[in-house]
Design a protein around this motif. Structure first.
Motif, PDB file in Angstrom:
ATOM      1  N   UNK A 176       0.855  -1.185   0.000  1.00 17.31           N
ATOM      2  CA  UNK A 176       0.000   0.000   0.000  1.00 17.31           C
ATOM      3  C   UNK A 176       0.892   1.237   0.000  1.00 17.31           C
ATOM      4  N   UNK A 177       0.742   2.067  -1.030  1.00 22.57           N
ATOM      5  CA  UNK A 177       1.524   3.290  -1.158  1.00 22.57           C
ATOM      6  C   UNK A 177       0.646   4.479  -0.815  1.00 22.57           C
ATOM      7  N   UNK A 178       1.151   5.337   0.056  1.00 22.29           N
ATOM      8  CA  UNK A 178       0.388   6.486   0.527  1.00 22.29           C
ATOM      9  C   UNK A 178       1.202   7.764   0.355  1.00 22.29           C
ATOM     10  N   UNK A 179       0.548   8.829  -0.086  1.00 17.67           N
ATOM     11  CA  UNK A 179       1.219  10.103  -0.234  1.00 17.67           C
ATOM     12  C   UNK A 179       0.230  11.240  -0.327  1.00 17.67           C
ATOM     13  N   UNK A 180       0.717  12.459  -0.260  1.00 17.74           N
ATOM     14  CA  UNK A 180      -0.145  13.624  -0.429  1.00 17.74           C
ATOM     15  C   UNK A 180      -0.535  13.754  -1.900  1.00 17.74           C
ATOM     16  N   UNK A 181      -1.532  14.604  -2.163  1.00 18.59           N
ATOM     17  CA  UNK A 181      -1.944  14.831  -3.552  1.00 18.59           C
ATOM     18  C   UNK A 181      -0.781  15.396  -4.348  1.00 18.59           C
ATOM     19  N   UNK A 182      -0.043  16.314  -3.757  1.00 24.72           N
ATOM     20  CA  UNK A 182       1.102  16.902  -4.453  1.00 24.72           C
ATOM     21  C   UNK A 182       2.163  15.850  -4.769  1.00 24.72           C
ATOM     22  N   UNK A 183       2.410  14.951  -3.842  1.00 26.21           N
ATOM     23  CA  UNK A 183       3.391  13.891  -4.089  1.00 26.21           C
ATOM     24  C   UNK A 183       2.947  12.996  -5.235  1.00 26.21           C
ATOM     25  N   UNK A 184       1.678  12.619  -5.236  1.00 22.08           N
ATOM     26  CA  UNK A 184       1.195  11.756  -6.317  1.00 22.08           C
ATOM     27  C   UNK A 184       1.233  12.470  -7.658  1.00 22.08           C
ATOM     28  N   UNK A 185       0.993  13.766  -7.659  1.00 23.71           N
ATOM     29  CA  UNK A 185       1.092  14.522  -8.909  1.00 23.71           C
ATOM     30  C   UNK A 185       2.529  14.537  -9.412  1.00 23.71           C
ATOM     31  N   UNK A 186       3.472  14.636  -8.487  1.00 19.45           N
ATOM     32  CA  UNK A 186       4.890  14.598  -8.881  1.00 19.45           C
ATOM     33  C   UNK A 186       5.283  13.211  -9.367  1.00 19.45           C
ATOM     34  N   UNK A 187       4.847  12.165  -8.678  1.00 22.76           N
ATOM     35  CA  UNK A 187       5.218  10.801  -9.043  1.00 22.76           C
ATOM     36  C   UNK A 187       4.638  10.375 -10.391  1.00 22.76           C
ATOM     37  N   UNK A 188       3.440  10.851 -10.697  1.00 19.57           N
ATOM     38  CA  UNK A 188       2.735  10.376 -11.890  1.00 19.57           C
ATOM     39  C   UNK A 188       2.770  11.345 -13.063  1.00 19.57           C
ATOM     40  N   UNK A 189       3.078  12.632 -12.785  1.00 19.75           N
ATOM     41  CA  UNK A 189       3.009  13.630 -13.843  1.00 19.75           C
ATOM     42  C   UNK A 189       1.586  13.996 -14.212  1.00 19.75           C
ATOM     43  N   UNK A 190       0.640  13.681 -13.336  1.00 18.94           N
ATOM     44  CA  UNK A 190      -0.771  13.963 -13.573  1.00 18.94           C
ATOM     45  C   UNK A 190      -1.265  15.034 -12.611  1.00 18.94           C
ATOM     46  N   UNK A 191      -2.457  15.550 -12.904  1.00 13.97           N
ATOM     47  CA  UNK A 191      -3.141  16.482 -12.011  1.00 13.97           C
ATOM     48  C   UNK A 191      -4.430  15.811 -11.535  1.00 13.97           C
ATOM     49  N   UNK A 192      -4.742  15.961 -10.253  1.00 13.09           N
ATOM     50  CA  UNK A 192      -5.930  15.331  -9.676  1.00 13.09           C
ATOM     51  C   UNK A 192      -6.853  16.421  -9.127  1.00 13.09           C
ATOM     52  N   UNK A 193      -7.693  16.995  -9.986  1.00 14.12           N
ATOM     53  CA  UNK A 193      -8.528  18.128  -9.566  1.00 14.12           C
ATOM     54  C   UNK A 193      -9.606  17.744  -8.561  1.00 14.12           C
ATOM     55  N   UNK A 194     -10.108  16.508  -8.620  1.00 17.31           N
ATOM     56  CA  UNK A 194     -11.205  16.071  -7.769  1.00 17.31           C
ATOM     57  C   UNK A 194     -10.826  14.807  -7.017  1.00 17.31           C
ATOM     58  N   UNK A 195     -11.567  14.524  -5.983  1.00 18.75           N
ATOM     59  CA  UNK A 195     -11.455  13.228  -5.312  1.00 18.75           C
ATOM     60  C   UNK A 195     -12.032  12.155  -6.228  1.00 18.75           C
ATOM     61  N   UNK A 196     -11.471  10.955  -6.134  1.00 17.36           N
ATOM     62  CA  UNK A 196     -11.966   9.860  -6.954  1.00 17.36           C
ATOM     63  C   UNK A 196     -10.859   8.895  -7.321  1.00 17.36           C
ATOM     64  N   UNK A 197     -11.166   7.962  -8.215  1.00 15.23           N
ATOM     65  CA  UNK A 197     -10.211   6.947  -8.655  1.00 15.23           C
ATOM     66  C   UNK A 197      -9.607   7.361  -9.989  1.00 15.23           C
ATOM     67  N   UNK A 198      -8.292   7.170 -10.123  1.00 16.62           N
ATOM     68  CA  UNK A 198      -7.570   7.555 -11.323  1.00 16.62           C
ATOM     69  C   UNK A 198      -6.681   6.410 -11.794  1.00 16.62           C
ATOM     70  N   UNK A 199      -6.654   6.184 -13.106  1.00 19.22           N
ATOM     71  CA  UNK A 199      -5.692   5.276 -13.713  1.00 19.22           C
ATOM     72  C   UNK A 199      -4.392   6.041 -13.869  1.00 19.22           C
ATOM     73  N   UNK A 200      -3.310   5.505 -13.320  1.00 17.49           N
ATOM     74  CA  UNK A 200      -2.023   6.207 -13.312  1.00 17.49           C
ATOM     75  C   UNK A 200      -0.978   5.423 -14.093  1.00 17.49           C
ATOM     76  N   UNK A 201       0.044   6.105 -14.627  1.00 17.49           N
ATOM     77  CA  UNK A 201       1.113   5.412 -15.344  1.00 17.49           C
ATOM     78  C   UNK A 201       1.802   4.363 -14.467  1.00 17.49           C
ATOM     79  N   UNK A 202       1.963   3.167 -14.981  1.00 19.24           N
ATOM     80  CA  UNK A 202       2.636   2.050 -14.307  1.00 19.24           C
ATOM     81  C   UNK A 202       1.865   1.514 -13.109  1.00 19.24           C
ATOM     82  N   UNK A 203       0.639   1.967 -12.916  1.00 19.42           N
ATOM     83  CA  UNK A 203      -0.169   1.468 -11.812  1.00 19.42           C
ATOM     84  C   UNK A 203      -0.891   0.192 -12.207  1.00 19.42           C
TER      85      UNK A 203
END
Length: 228
Positions: A176-203
């Motif tokens: 289980x990997x946990x991080x802040x929204x900003x961390x996940x945006x940095x790790x994935x190169x994506x933006x997460x404007x809303x709460x919800x489920x997202x398909x991420x690169x290499x996930x």
């Protein structure tokens, strides 16, 4: 070793807090279970490592996954248990040398290490690399996918399979990997404007984002393979 294992893994793979609590001590206590594969010029071409646990061979009693295997290995060591199973935790080949059979050679060497210690079983919580293309498919369903020749569809699982390993279970919550929204945006190169489920690169599964809690949680599934 660190440079070798840093390649080929998604950036978020180090966000497993449970694993991070154990890894430092694991690498100290079980340093003798780290193997490196060298070429003729003593250049590092592949490396792998494992941990010993007690397992009775019953698939129902398998560890929960990668992180749980680390915990069980350290608990067994602290209680002076006598392990009987080697868990192969990682095996990595230098990127420019992949596809040349080195992964099979490394896995074979790890199995031989278990033989030398008198451990009867070798298992591995395998991260199926092709699963990232099918993040909405359950790990249980993905585990059944094969090619026309009957071999597993996933190439990394197929490498184990060719060495005689067979599927003995799934680990839906291996890490289980946990991080802040900003961390996940940095790790994935994506933006997460809303709460919800997202398909991420290499996930291998979707990331769940909760902007109110400023948190993203990703649960990584693995496949349990048992080697002969």
């Amino acid at each position: 070793m660190e440079r070798l294992f840093a390649d080929g893994w998604p950036a978020f793979i180090t966000a497993d807090r449970e694993a991070n609590r154990h890894l430092g001590r694991v690498r100290e206590v079980f340093a003798d279970l780290e193997l490196v594969l060298l070429d003729g010029d003593d250049e590092l071409v592949a490396a792998g490592w494992g941990v010993p646990i007690c397992w009775d061979g019953d698939p129902a009693h398998l560890p929960e996954g990668y992180s749980d295997s680390l915990r069980l290995a350290l608990t067994g060591h602290d209680h002076d248990d006598h392990p009987d199973t080697l868990v192969v935790m990682a095996a990595q080949v230098r990127p420019d040398l992949r596809g040349q059979g080195l992964a099979g050679a490394l896995l074979t060497a790890l199995r031989s290490l278990a033989d030398q210690r008198g451990w009867r079983r070798v298992i591995a919580p395998v991260r199926p690399t092709l699963k990232a293309r099918y993040p909405l498919t359950s790990i249980e369903r993905f585990a059944t996918w094969t090619r026309e020749d009957g071999a597993p569809l996933d190439p990394w699982v197929r490498t184990h399979w060719r060495l005689g390993a067979r599927l003995v279970g799934t680990a839906p919550r291996s890490q289980t990997m946990t991080g802040t929204v900003a961390e996940w945006q940095e790790w994935t190169g994506m933006v997460f404007p809303d709460s919800g489920d997202y398909v991420i690169p290499d996930g291998l599964t979707p990331l769940r984002v909760d902007r109110d809690l400023d948190q993203g949680i990703y649960t990584e599934p693995n496949l349990w393979l048992r080697h002969r």
